[in-house]
Design a protein around this motif. Structure first.
Motif, PDB file in Angstrom:
ATOM      1  N   THR A  34     -34.605  11.818  52.421  1.00 60.87           N
ATOM      2  CA  THR A  34     -35.139  10.855  53.387  1.00 60.87           C
ATOM      3  C   THR A  34     -36.208  11.470  54.285  1.00 60.87           C
ATOM      4  N   GLU A  36     -35.396  13.658  56.462  1.00 61.47           N
ATOM      5  CA  GLU A  36     -34.680  14.085  57.655  1.00 61.47           C
ATOM      6  C   GLU A  36     -34.334  15.561  57.555  1.00 61.47           C
ATOM      7  N   ASP A  65     -39.484  12.331  59.972  1.00 61.27           N
ATOM      8  CA  ASP A  65     -38.875  11.948  58.706  1.00 61.27           C
ATOM      9  C   ASP A  65     -39.861  11.048  57.954  1.00 61.27           C
ATOM     10  N   ARG A  66     -39.459  10.469  56.859  1.00 61.25           N
ATOM     11  CA  ARG A  66     -40.386   9.659  56.052  1.00 61.25           C
ATOM     12  C   ARG A  66     -40.822   8.378  56.747  1.00 61.25           C
ATOM     13  N   GLN A  67     -40.107   7.959  57.785  1.00 62.57           N
ATOM     14  CA  GLN A  67     -40.479   6.767  58.546  1.00 62.57           C
ATOM     15  C   GLN A  67     -41.278   7.132  59.795  1.00 62.57           C
ATOM     16  N   MET A  69     -40.244   9.003  62.218  1.00 56.17           N
ATOM     17  CA  MET A  69     -39.394   9.223  63.392  1.00 56.17           C
ATOM     18  C   MET A  69     -39.191  10.714  63.609  1.00 56.17           C
ATOM     19  N   ASP A  99     -43.630   6.143  65.615  1.00 55.87           N
ATOM     20  CA  ASP A  99     -43.237   6.260  64.215  1.00 55.87           C
ATOM     21  C   ASP A  99     -44.137   5.368  63.361  1.00 55.87           C
ATOM     22  N   ALA A 100     -43.814   5.212  62.091  1.00 60.87           N
ATOM     23  CA  ALA A 100     -44.645   4.429  61.170  1.00 60.87           C
ATOM     24  C   ALA A 100     -44.743   2.958  61.572  1.00 60.87           C
ATOM     25  N   ASN A 101     -43.800   2.476  62.373  1.00 59.28           N
ATOM     26  CA  ASN A 101     -43.811   1.088  62.834  1.00 59.28           C
ATOM     27  C   ASN A 101     -44.380   0.938  64.239  1.00 59.28           C
TER      28      ASN A 101
END
Length: 163
Positions: A34, A36, A65-67, A69, A99-101
């Protein structure tokens, strides 16, 4: 493999296992599928002992991490102000990293404030406000809006907080 065991070690809250794995050649910055790291997993799991040990052993607090975060995002989701302060002392830029969002640690704290009842949870609210102050001290935008459009000031006024 050693990297998988190292990634899963925080789940069992076994700092001795982590130390053993690292002494056997495990990399404290190893990531799970992930993205993490050991530090992410320990922080998200509320594993303070492991988080501190990973930091002591040189874990990179800036790896997302991949998102997207960071460890600061993980700590903002749990009421761990002193751990957040420790991480931000190493990398203050994480206080305002999205983060990505587009979600920052401050927005996560605001999300928790909005979900916390105005009465009966004063200690939890005080801890969340402490976390917000730590984020601001490290460069987070105090005018960040939560999911409901409220800023930290809105939340403080709504709760009749003195500071």
């Amino acid at each position: 493999p050693l990297s998988l065991a190292l990634s899963l070690a925080p789940i069992a809250n076994q700092p001795k296992i982590i130390l053993h794995l690292i002494a056997a050649g495990g990399n404290v910055n190893t990531c799970a599928d992930t993205g993490e790291s050991l530090l992410h997993l320990a922080a998200r799991g509320g594993q303070g002992v492991i988080t501190l040990e990973a930091l002591r052993l040189g874990a990179d607090v800036t790896v997302p991490d991949r998102q997207g975060m960071t460890v600061a995002h993980a700590l903002a989701q749990l009421p761990q102000p002193e751990m957040l302060r420790t991480v931000l002392q190493r990398a203050p830029q994480l206080a305002h990293t999205a983060d990505a969002n587009g979600i920052t640690p401050m927005r996560l704290v605001l999300r928790h404030l909005a979900q916390t009842p105005a009465r009966g949870a004063e200690t939890h609210v005080a801890t969340l406000m402490q976390m917000a102050h730590i984020l601001i001290e490290n460069g987070a935008d105090p005018s960040t809006q939560g999911d409901n459009g409220a800023t930290l000031l809105h939340e403080a006024v709504a709760r009749n907080l003195p500071d």
